[in-house]
Enzyme design. Structure first.
Site, short mmCIF file in Angstrom:
data_model
loop_
_atom_site.label_atom_id
_atom_site.label_comp_id
_atom_site.label_asym_id
_atom_site.label_seq_id
_atom_site.Cartn_x
_atom_site.Cartn_y
_atom_site.Cartn_z
CB SER A 127 -27.36 -15.82 39.90
OG SER A 127 -27.59 -17.05 39.26
CG ASP A 185 -28.56 -18.15 35.52
OD1 ASP A 185 -27.74 -18.44 34.63
OD2 ASP A 185 -28.28 -18.20 36.73
CG ASP A 215 -24.59 -15.90 36.94
OD1 ASP A 215 -25.58 -16.61 36.68
OD2 ASP A 215 -23.80 -16.18 37.87
CG ASP A 273 -24.49 -19.73 37.46
OD1 ASP A 273 -25.66 -19.49 37.11
OD2 ASP A 273 -24.09 -19.63 38.64
#
Length: 447
Positions: free
Chosen positions: A104, A241, A243, A245
């Site tokens: 992340s 960010d 990833d 999400d």
């Protein structure tokens, strides 16, 4: 014994904490547990595997795929895609489960492994615990025709982009948007989705080299996005960010728009369209009091959960609510996604801006963000914070002093000997003074 799974999968320093061997073992254990929980008529179970562009994702993907195939699972490699895309494609491709390799918003040396159940839903604790119990005690591997086969999907990104654009209630034609992809998984997706939705797009943080993910860019470092928005005279900036999400934003005047403000805007949009289920918004205890006051004024109920998007999701599913999220930018639009989706959030935020014909900074004024001060009190016995009579009395006094215009929250850290003291008040100076006063009491009582 320390639990391997944290609040968002298994994470650690890749190559040391999170090794190829551990990824292989987790794959084999997951292959034993997840299809058992989600049986299908297929001869072999099927899993989808995606990753962000971290260099370590390459060897972890190889280990994960090898483990799954050796345990008799057919594997569809998705390549570099956002976490919410993997969740979406788990359902879209009718897979028994999905795997995302990402840490992340963490720096490049870290990585993580996250599993999704059938339909793209996060695993409950008990299922993660069962996977952990199976580690080191695998069933015999598959042989012959029972060995899993590995394929690549040619259209995973295209399916996800279509899903994003098709979800929009209003197009983005006429908007100039800067998107910061954090040198992460959103690089090949976010700019294209925005363009197809009608926006003029300037992309930054869009040159991943495997080592620069989240490095001075993305939702944890808004300076680069702010500079680009001002330089290009953009209507708004969207930050993801590593990833993708998460979604935070920057308005045309350079002001930051956090997750609470985004949720306030989206809640009012859904409420007006009669699409906010039960007229309820789900947030964590860290959401700003200004959000709750704004929702109360609009006739919207706010449900609070502990910190963590998994708790927000649990509450949303239990109450069949349609919108929830965190101040950090994890926002869940349950009609369109099973997990936090930064790209979906950004598109719907811009859709609201364009539909209303109002600047993002003006639209964000639907809530008054109260000054919030957080003091971390380290090296104390956090287990006694809830039982100390003096601390309880001091907190009660501070709450009475602030009244309806402020808030106090004391929260023990989940990983360190530390208590977090959070205070909101009408002014920063007042919040700082109350927070420091309470922090001194915590040190004296628990130190």
């Amino acid at each position: 014994m320390t639990r391997l799974f944290g609040t968002d999968g298994v994470r650690g320093l890749a190559g040391r904490d999170l090794t190829a061997g551990l990824a292989l073992e987790l794959a084999i254990a997951a292959a034993e547990v997840l299809p058992e929980r989600n049986t299908t008529a297929r001869r072999r179970p099927r899993a989808v595997v995606g990753r962000d562009p971290r260099a370590s994702g390459e060897f972890l993907e190889a280990a994960m795929v090898a483990g799954l195939a050796s345990a008799g699972v057919d594997v569809v490699r998705l390549g570099v895609l956002p976490t919410p895309a993997v969740a979406f494609l788990t359902g879209e491709l009718d897979a028994d489960f999905g795997v995302m390799l990402s840490a992340s918003h963490n720096p490049a040396p870290d990585n993580g492994i996250k599993f999704f159940a059938r339909g793209g839903h996060k695993l409950p604790d008990e299922t993660e615990d069962e996977i952990e119990r199976r580690l080191g005690d695998p069933a015999p591997g598959a042989t012959g025709a029972d060995v899993g086969r590995v394929t690549d999907t040619p259209d995973g990104a295209e399916r996800y982009i279509r899903h994003l654009v098709d979800s929009l209630p209003h197009r983005l034609d006429g908007l100039r948007v800067v998107v910061d992809c954090a040198n992460g998984a959103a690089v090949g997706i976010a700019p294209e989705a925005l363009r197809r939705a009608g926006a003029e797009v300037i992309a930054v943080g869009n040159n991943p080299d495997g080592l620069n993910i989240n490095d001075g860019c993305g939702s944890t470092h808004l300076d680069a996005l702010r500079a680009a928005v001002l330089e290009h005279g953009a209507d708004a900036g969207i930050a993801h960010d590593g990833d993708a999400d998460r979604c935070l934003a920057v308005a045309a005047d350079g002001s930051d728009i956090d997750g609470d403000q985004i949720m306030a805007i989206l809640a009012l949009e859904l409420h007006e369209a009669d699409e906010l289920a039960e007229d309820t918004l789900v947030v964590t205890v860290m959401s700003n009091l200004g959000l709750k006051l704004a929702m109360k004024e609009a006739g919207i109920t706010v449900v609070e959960t502990p910190v963590g998007d998994r708790y927000v999701l649990e509450a949303m599913r239990a109450g069949s609510y349609s919108l929830g999220g965190e101040q950090s930018g994890h926002v869940i639009l349950q009609r369109h996604a099973t997990t936090g989706d930064g790209l979906l959030t950004g598109l719907h935020l811009l859709s609201a801006v364009n539909r209303r014909g109002v600047a993002l900074a003006e639209l964000a004024k639907v809530m008054n963000r109260l000054p919030q001060v957080l003091v971390n009190v380290r090296g104390v016995d956090k287990t006694r914070v809830a039982t100390s009579a003096r601390i309880a009395a001091e907190v009660a006094g501070a709450e009475a002093e602030l009244g309806d215009n402020g808030r106090v929250l004391l929260r023990p850290s989940g990983t360190e000997p530390m208590v977090r003291v959070m205070v909101e008040a009408p002014s920063h100076d007042r919040a700082q003074a109350v927070a420091e006063r309470l922090a001194q009491v915590v040190r004296a009582e628990l130190g």
